[in-house]
Design a protein around this motif. Structure first.
Motif, PDB file in Angstrom:
ATOM      1  N   GLY A 379      35.327  62.356  29.932  1.00 53.39           N
ATOM      2  CA  GLY A 379      35.313  61.854  28.425  1.00 53.39           C
ATOM      3  C   GLY A 379      35.773  60.373  28.486  1.00 53.39           C
ATOM      4  O   GLY A 379      36.094  59.827  27.177  1.00 53.39           O
ATOM      5  N   GLU A 380      36.474  59.764  29.174  1.00 52.30           N
ATOM      6  CA  GLU A 380      37.176  58.478  29.247  1.00 52.30           C
ATOM      7  C   GLU A 380      36.486  57.384  30.132  1.00 52.30           C
ATOM      8  O   GLU A 380      36.219  57.894  31.204  1.00 52.30           O
ATOM      9  CB  GLU A 380      38.768  58.820  29.823  1.00 52.30           C
ATOM     10  CG  GLU A 380      39.553  57.881  29.082  1.00 52.30           C
ATOM     11  CD  GLU A 380      41.080  58.083  29.222  1.00 52.30           C
ATOM     12  OE1 GLU A 380      41.746  57.921  28.596  1.00 52.30           O
ATOM     13  OE2 GLU A 380      41.335  59.044  30.160  1.00 52.30           O
ATOM     14  N   GLU A 381      36.196  56.505  29.607  1.00 53.38           N
ATOM     15  CA  GLU A 381      35.570  55.283  30.178  1.00 53.38           C
ATOM     16  C   GLU A 381      36.428  54.502  31.073  1.00 53.38           C
ATOM     17  O   GLU A 381      37.471  53.883  30.800  1.00 53.38           O
ATOM     18  CB  GLU A 381      35.082  54.332  29.220  1.00 53.38           C
ATOM     19  CG  GLU A 381      33.629  53.109  29.921  1.00 53.38           C
ATOM     20  CD  GLU A 381      33.289  52.283  29.056  1.00 53.38           C
ATOM     21  OE1 GLU A 381      33.113  52.609  27.941  1.00 53.38           O
ATOM     22  OE2 GLU A 381      33.187  51.231  29.712  1.00 53.38           O
ATOM     23  N   THR A 382      36.233  54.705  32.457  1.00 55.08           N
ATOM     24  CA  THR A 382      37.194  53.971  33.488  1.00 55.08           C
ATOM     25  C   THR A 382      36.371  53.302  34.388  1.00 55.08           C
ATOM     26  O   THR A 382      35.282  53.404  34.438  1.00 55.08           O
ATOM     27  CB  THR A 382      38.068  54.984  34.235  1.00 55.08           C
ATOM     28  OG1 THR A 382      37.230  55.702  34.967  1.00 55.08           O
ATOM     29  CG2 THR A 382      38.839  55.851  33.524  1.00 55.08           C
ATOM     30  N   SER A 383      36.959  52.141  34.800  1.00 56.71           N
ATOM     31  CA  SER A 383      36.240  51.306  35.703  1.00 56.71           C
ATOM     32  C   SER A 383      37.019  50.991  37.159  1.00 56.71           C
ATOM     33  O   SER A 383      38.272  51.163  37.008  1.00 56.71           O
ATOM     34  CB  SER A 383      35.642  50.124  35.162  1.00 56.71           C
ATOM     35  OG  SER A 383      37.030  49.518  34.612  1.00 56.71           O
ATOM     36  N   VAL A 384      36.486  50.769  38.190  1.00 54.51           N
ATOM     37  CA  VAL A 384      37.226  50.618  39.609  1.00 54.51           C
ATOM     38  C   VAL A 384      36.666  49.179  39.631  1.00 54.51           C
ATOM     39  O   VAL A 384      35.854  48.359  39.345  1.00 54.51           O
ATOM     40  CB  VAL A 384      36.530  51.276  40.773  1.00 54.51           C
ATOM     41  CG1 VAL A 384      37.049  52.732  40.460  1.00 54.51           C
ATOM     42  CG2 VAL A 384      35.005  51.168  40.624  1.00 54.51           C
ATOM     43  N   GLY A 385      37.971  48.514  40.306  1.00 54.89           N
ATOM     44  CA  GLY A 385      37.819  47.003  40.323  1.00 54.89           C
ATOM     45  C   GLY A 385      37.614  46.488  41.860  1.00 54.89           C
ATOM     46  O   GLY A 385      37.254  47.295  42.583  1.00 54.89           O
ATOM     47  N   PRO A 386      37.529  45.272  42.022  1.00 54.78           N
ATOM     48  CA  PRO A 386      37.243  44.656  43.282  1.00 54.78           C
ATOM     49  C   PRO A 386      37.932  45.283  44.619  1.00 54.78           C
ATOM     50  O   PRO A 386      37.645  45.570  45.516  1.00 54.78           O
ATOM     51  CB  PRO A 386      37.621  43.257  43.374  1.00 54.78           C
ATOM     52  CG  PRO A 386      37.481  42.987  41.830  1.00 54.78           C
ATOM     53  CD  PRO A 386      37.816  44.339  41.002  1.00 54.78           C
ATOM     54  N   PRO A 387      39.458  45.819  44.368  1.00 61.66           N
ATOM     55  CA  PRO A 387      39.904  46.281  45.472  1.00 61.66           C
ATOM     56  C   PRO A 387      39.389  47.585  46.014  1.00 61.66           C
ATOM     57  O   PRO A 387      39.070  47.817  47.155  1.00 61.66           O
ATOM     58  CB  PRO A 387      41.470  46.713  44.932  1.00 61.66           C
ATOM     59  CG  PRO A 387      41.533  45.496  43.905  1.00 61.66           C
ATOM     60  CD  PRO A 387      40.210  45.472  43.300  1.00 61.66           C
ATOM     61  N   TRP A 388      38.779  48.331  44.903  1.00 61.33           N
ATOM     62  CA  TRP A 388      38.241  49.585  45.350  1.00 61.33           C
ATOM     63  C   TRP A 388      37.038  49.131  46.196  1.00 61.33           C
ATOM     64  O   TRP A 388      36.671  50.059  47.117  1.00 61.33           O
ATOM     65  CB  TRP A 388      37.655  50.293  44.050  1.00 61.33           C
ATOM     66  CG  TRP A 388      37.044  51.722  44.375  1.00 61.33           C
ATOM     67  CD1 TRP A 388      37.800  52.950  44.563  1.00 61.33           C
ATOM     68  CD2 TRP A 388      35.828  52.031  44.411  1.00 61.33           C
ATOM     69  NE1 TRP A 388      36.939  54.029  44.900  1.00 61.33           N
ATOM     70  CE2 TRP A 388      35.717  53.463  44.745  1.00 61.33           C
ATOM     71  CE3 TRP A 388      34.740  51.322  44.499  1.00 61.33           C
ATOM     72  CZ2 TRP A 388      34.575  54.159  44.896  1.00 61.33           C
ATOM     73  CZ3 TRP A 388      33.582  52.132  44.446  1.00 61.33           C
ATOM     74  CH2 TRP A 388      33.433  53.221  44.838  1.00 61.33           C
ATOM     75  N   PHE A 389      36.147  48.269  45.706  1.00 62.09           N
ATOM     76  CA  PHE A 389      35.010  48.163  46.518  1.00 62.09           C
ATOM     77  C   PHE A 389      35.157  47.499  47.911  1.00 62.09           C
ATOM     78  O   PHE A 389      34.615  48.117  48.788  1.00 62.09           O
ATOM     79  CB  PHE A 389      34.295  46.999  45.830  1.00 62.09           C
ATOM     80  CG  PHE A 389      33.435  47.172  44.524  1.00 62.09           C
ATOM     81  CD1 PHE A 389      32.173  48.063  44.573  1.00 62.09           C
ATOM     82  CD2 PHE A 389      33.894  47.141  43.338  1.00 62.09           C
ATOM     83  CE1 PHE A 389      31.564  48.285  43.591  1.00 62.09           C
ATOM     84  CE2 PHE A 389      33.063  47.540  42.094  1.00 62.09           C
ATOM     85  CZ  PHE A 389      32.056  48.256  42.459  1.00 62.09           C
ATOM     86  N   SER A 390      36.409  46.710  47.837  1.00 57.48           N
ATOM     87  CA  SER A 390      36.580  46.144  49.360  1.00 57.48           C
ATOM     88  C   SER A 390      37.222  47.223  50.386  1.00 57.48           C
ATOM     89  O   SER A 390      36.913  47.266  51.401  1.00 57.48           O
ATOM     90  CB  SER A 390      37.779  45.055  49.231  1.00 57.48           C
ATOM     91  OG  SER A 390      37.600  44.384  48.097  1.00 57.48           O
ATOM     92  N   ARG A 391      37.833  48.186  49.634  1.00 54.99           N
ATOM     93  CA  ARG A 391      38.403  49.398  50.566  1.00 54.99           C
ATOM     94  C   ARG A 391      37.112  49.896  51.121  1.00 54.99           C
ATOM     95  O   ARG A 391      37.465  50.302  52.561  1.00 54.99           O
ATOM     96  CB  ARG A 391      38.773  50.384  49.772  1.00 54.99           C
ATOM     97  CG  ARG A 391      39.809  51.319  50.425  1.00 54.99           C
ATOM     98  CD  ARG A 391      40.826  51.833  49.434  1.00 54.99           C
ATOM     99  NE  ARG A 391      40.819  52.992  49.219  1.00 54.99           N
ATOM    100  CZ  ARG A 391      41.489  53.512  48.210  1.00 54.99           C
ATOM    101  NH1 ARG A 391      42.061  52.714  47.169  1.00 54.99           N
ATOM    102  NH2 ARG A 391      41.414  55.062  47.698  1.00 54.99           N
ATOM    103  N   TYR A 392      36.065  50.035  50.777  1.00 54.94           N
ATOM    104  CA  TYR A 392      34.929  50.604  51.220  1.00 54.94           C
ATOM    105  C   TYR A 392      34.007  49.739  52.055  1.00 54.94           C
ATOM    106  O   TYR A 392      33.413  49.846  52.995  1.00 54.94           O
ATOM    107  CB  TYR A 392      34.051  51.571  50.559  1.00 54.94           C
ATOM    108  CG  TYR A 392      34.879  52.886  49.881  1.00 54.94           C
ATOM    109  CD1 TYR A 392      35.180  53.794  50.830  1.00 54.94           C
ATOM    110  CD2 TYR A 392      35.475  52.848  48.797  1.00 54.94           C
ATOM    111  CE1 TYR A 392      35.997  54.945  50.363  1.00 54.94           C
ATOM    112  CE2 TYR A 392      36.370  53.835  48.586  1.00 54.94           C
ATOM    113  CZ  TYR A 392      36.523  54.791  49.232  1.00 54.94           C
ATOM    114  OH  TYR A 392      37.591  56.012  49.043  1.00 54.94           O
TER     115      TYR A 392
END
Lengths: 726, 139
Positions: A379-392
């Protein structure tokens, strides 16, 4: 003219509707004349859409503001080059571009297959025309590009200055070409499944289209990165922005597809996987188009909420469900002809490469849609940033590079120990030597991921070098050709193979550039007045003086005012270069502001200044403090408004800006914010892309097959003769 | 092991690995993501030290520079509740008063918010959109 355009679109829609019916009827009854008629309706569609596209493009070039789209996206002061590209800055224009490109590629493919694949082509034609029908229907009923204004304004709103970059001319058409070209393998996969012809023939017929789609989509992505680096004033080339991701996803699955089809062609394996990949790629392409235009996700590309959400979601849902149903329905036909013999085989390496690419695509997909997913779940809009993408993506990219070095060398079916020793000794040595050498470069050993990427890069370069060298040596032994000739004829005779190797090399060079520049970058912001000096990454940067240009923009974007800075860059007391970053201001499109302010109240853009070198890029952007400048402008506005008759106000305001306000800024400049970035090996990102594009073109170039066909025909005749005699 | 069982074993192992990886991915995305909040939600619920994605519009007349720090206020998209933000780092070109932005912030003293360096993102419209005049009639 607008009426003609509207009529052309309506005719296009009718053609699509007729063509789908004709193709399906022809396929069901086996009546060739209906199939022929459907094929001709693809050509007719291309003609009708070319007319519509031409009319709209002409309206943009002529600044015909009776077209609402032209008034909303172009202006008389927009430079001609950008008038032409303003068309696809609009929703209507970009959809028309999409469907026009689709009609051109469809015409090409139905022409090329006119005497082949009799069972598959009708269904594929129906799918392609179905696509056409969807987009033309949108253009006819939802967002007509040919809406007219009863009272055309004297001038239009103009093209957003951020979009005034040479890449605007080719970046969107390249992406859209990629998206529409992938529609062709998609359509043929659907056709092959419906017609139960799931051998490798549909793959062979559309391979060039898949490769071409992959290539132009890649070019589009790279151009976007380059644009972002040079125009957006933040100094990065990739931000994991939703729209960037949208174009990356089909590119990743497309890359997987052009690898895995080789296994189907050679060994008759992975059929389910291949059709699933190509169906997914086709769907992701529509999803990409949708994301660019819908604004459902926060993105720097958010072009405003659109009304197209419902039809697009319906299309995507329909395509997904239809694809899944088709694959399940035909699963019996898609059985593999062989089993995987060993994990140490080219098949296994290709399969692994596919899994990594699909995993990457999943990571990107998840991260991109995470705001929607999390809103649905929590119910809460959250987003992931570039560090999350880089991690994978970084570890996955490392595995991918490793596999791209192994794949070309390892044997089909089952590799033996001798095979491994013989083929991998030199490339592995390259990787190890690079690894050891880099241990002595200060700073590098502390960054294990970058170090790993560099070593793996050397390994892949070793692979490619060894393959080309061995091939050349063999050829020289056979024909005695001199070295350069041997290399060219080797590549010419195996375009797909050596083109592919070059692509590997280019991508690895690109990855090395990305790893180096993202890991070892120094970025800093400084507030400086003329005379100040700062030190960035060993460079001494002195703000020499401020500049101001009025109505004179060297890069031809139509800027009214450019406030710039002259920066002297030196290292150890030696002059390195002089950089001139600037910030450009454009006239506003609203009339609310005073006559002087109006001249500069539009969207400002950064004109960055970069010194590129093979080892290091030094990147600067300037953002002048506008507080005092704004006061001067306000004073000017008051003076003009008080004393000058309204008719002459614009002219006086312009003179005031040119002769008083701008010189005042130069003589007495306020402090300005500077962003300075020193990053190593950025140039290799672009060089690597060029190598990869070159490799892609080599692989795509038609083989001299006319000659080959003649040769095999003679051979066949001779064998037949011999058999007859025996 | 006979080949069929071996294959099935491999398939199960590969699927398990994929599921574990996907699970990790899903889990980290939920823990790494920062929730997007409007200024009024932020004021109501932000914990000191927590990281939030603030979305809203830059308040007219609120932009000031203090040395390297950029100070501005962000208000609700359709409302007047606003929070002050202090920001350092790169400022995107389209940043200006009235523009929609997204910035990662944490709560400082009282009702002030400190932004993460370089986290400012500006939504960029594809054309000049005059706020309330003829342009909106056309869409």
């Amino acid at each position: 003219m607008a009426t003609v355009g509207r009529a052309a679109l309506l005719i296009a829609l009718l053609i699509c509707a007729y063509g789908v019916i004709a193709a399906v009827y022809g396929a069901l009854t086996g009546r060739r004349e209906w199939v022929e008629s459907a094929r001709r309706s693809v050509y007719a569609l291309a003609i009708a859409l070319t007319v519509a596209f031409g009319i709209l493009e002409l309206a943009f070039l002529r600044s015909d503001f009776s077209f609402a789209v032209v008034a909303g996206h172009s202006s008389t002061s927009t430079p001609t080059f950008y008038k032409a590209s303003a068309m696809w800055s609009s929703q209507e224009g970009s959809l028309l571009l999409w469907v026009w490109l689709l009609s051109l590629w469809s015409s090409l493919v139905v022409f090329l297959t006119r005497r082949r694949m009799r069972e598959v082509v009708p269904w594929a034609t129906a799918v392609l025309l179905g696509y056409g029908a969807f987009f033309t229907a949108l253009l006819v009923f939802a967002v007509s590009p040919f809406d007219t204004l009863a009272q055309p304004p004297a001038d239009g709103a103009g093209l957003n200055p951020l979009l005034r970059h040479p890449a605007m001319m080719i970046h969107p058409p390249m992406l859209y070409s990629g998206y529409t070209l992938f529609a062709i393998p998609f359509a043929f996969a659907v056709g092959a499944l419906i017609a139960k012809r799931v051998d490798a023939e549909w793959i062979r017929s559309t391979r060039r289209f898949a490769l071409g789609a992959w290539l132009v989509l890649g070019i589009g992505i790279i151009l976007g990165a380059r644009w972002s680096y040079n125009e957006l004033g933040w100094g990065g080339y990739w931000a994991w922005d939703a729209v960037e991701n949208a174009s990356l996803m089909p590119w990743l699955t497309g890359t997987a597809f052009i690898h895995s089809v080789m296994i189907q062609e050679k060994r008759g394996m992975l059929k389910i996987w291949n059709v699933s990949l190509v169906l997914a790629t086709g769907i992701l392409c529509v999803l990409g188009t949708f994301l660019v235009r819908s604004g459902i996700l926060d993105s720097i590309h958010a072009f405003g909420a659109s009304t197209l959400g419902v039809p697009f979601v319906a299309l995507i849902a329909g395509m997904s469900l239809g694809s899944i149903a088709l694959v399940v329905w035909r699963r019996g036909l898609l059985r593999s002809e062989h089993r995987l013999d060993s994990l140490l085989s080219r098949e296994a390496v290709f399969l692994l490469n596919n899994l990594v690419l699909v995993a990457m695509c999943f990571v990107v997909f998840w991260g991109t849609f995470f705001p929607l997913i999390s809103e649905a779940v929590t119910g809460e809009e959250t987003s992931v940033g570039p560090p999350w993408f880089s991690r994978y993506t970084v570890p996955l990219a490392l595995i991918l590079v490793l596999l791209s070095g192994i794949g070309p060398l390892i044997a089909w079916r089952r590799a033996t120990a001798t095979n491994l020793r013989r083929t991998f000794a030199i490339p592995v040595a390259c990787g190890v030597v690079a690894f050891l050498a880099l241990l002595f470069v200060p700073g590098v050993p502390q960054k294990p991921l970058a170090l790993a990427m560099f070593a793996l890069g050397a390994f892949v370069a070793g692979t490619v070098g060894q393959e080309i060298w061995r091939g050349t040596r063999a050829r020289r032994a056979m024909t005695g050709e001199p070295l350069p000739l041997a290399v060219t004829s080797l590549v010419r005779r195996n375009r797909r193979r050596y083109g592919g190797y070059l692509v590997h090399l280019g991508i690895v060079v690109l990855f090395v550039g990305v790893a180096a520049s993202s890991t070892f970058q120094t970025a800093s912001d400084h507030r400086m007045s003329p005379g100040d000096t700062v030190r960035v990454d060993g460079y001494d940067v002195r703000y020499v003086r401020a500049t101001a240009e009025v109505g004179n923009d060297p890069s031809g974007t139509g800027a009214m005012l450019s406030l710039g800075a002259v920066l002297d860059v030196s290292k150890d007391g030696r002059h390195v270069t002089t950089l001139r970053p600037a910030r450009s201001f454009y006239p506003s499109n609203s009339t609310a502001s005073g006559p002087v302010e109006w001249l500069v109240a539009g969207e400002p853009t950064s004109e960055v200044a970069v010194r590129s070198g093979p080892l290091k890029d030094f990147w600067t952007a300037v953002n002048p403090d506008m507080t005092r400048f704004q006061e001067v402008i306000d004073q000017g506005d008051k003076a003009v408004a008080a004393d000058i008759p309204e008719m002459q106000q614009p002219m006086v305001a312009f003179r005031l800006l040119r002769d008083v306000i701008a010189p005042n800024y130069v003589e007495n400049p306020p402090p300005a914010m500077f962003r300075m970035i020193s990053s190593p090996l950025v140039a290799w990102i672009w060089i690597g892309s060029l190598i990869a594009i070159g490799g892609g073109l080599i692989a795509l170039w038609p083989a001299p097959d006319a000659a080959r066909r003649r040769a095999t025909a003679t051979l066949r005749a001779r064998v037949a003769q011999d058999l007859g005699r025996a | 092991m006979d080949p069929a069982r071996k294959r099935r074993f491999r398939l199960v192992a590969a699927l398990t690995a994929a599921l574990v990886l996907a699970g990790g991915l899903v889990y980290t995305s939920f823990s790494a993501g920062s929730p997007a909040k409007t200024p009024s939600e932020l004021l109501a619920s932000a914990e000191p030290g927590g990281s939030y994605k603030l979305t809203g519009k830059v308040v007219e007349g609120s932009i000031r520079h203090e040395g390297d720090t950029l100070l501005f206020s962000v208000r609700d998209r359709d409302g007047t509740t606003s929070v002050p933000v202090s920001y350092t780092g790169s400022v995107p070109d389209p940043f200006r008063e009235g523009r929609e932005i997204i910035v990662t912030v944490s709560r400082g003293a009282g009702d002030t918010f400190v932004a993460e360096k370089d986290s400012l993102v500006t939504k960029c419209p594809s054309k000049f959109e005059a706020e309330d005049d003829a342009a909106s009639d056309m869409s």
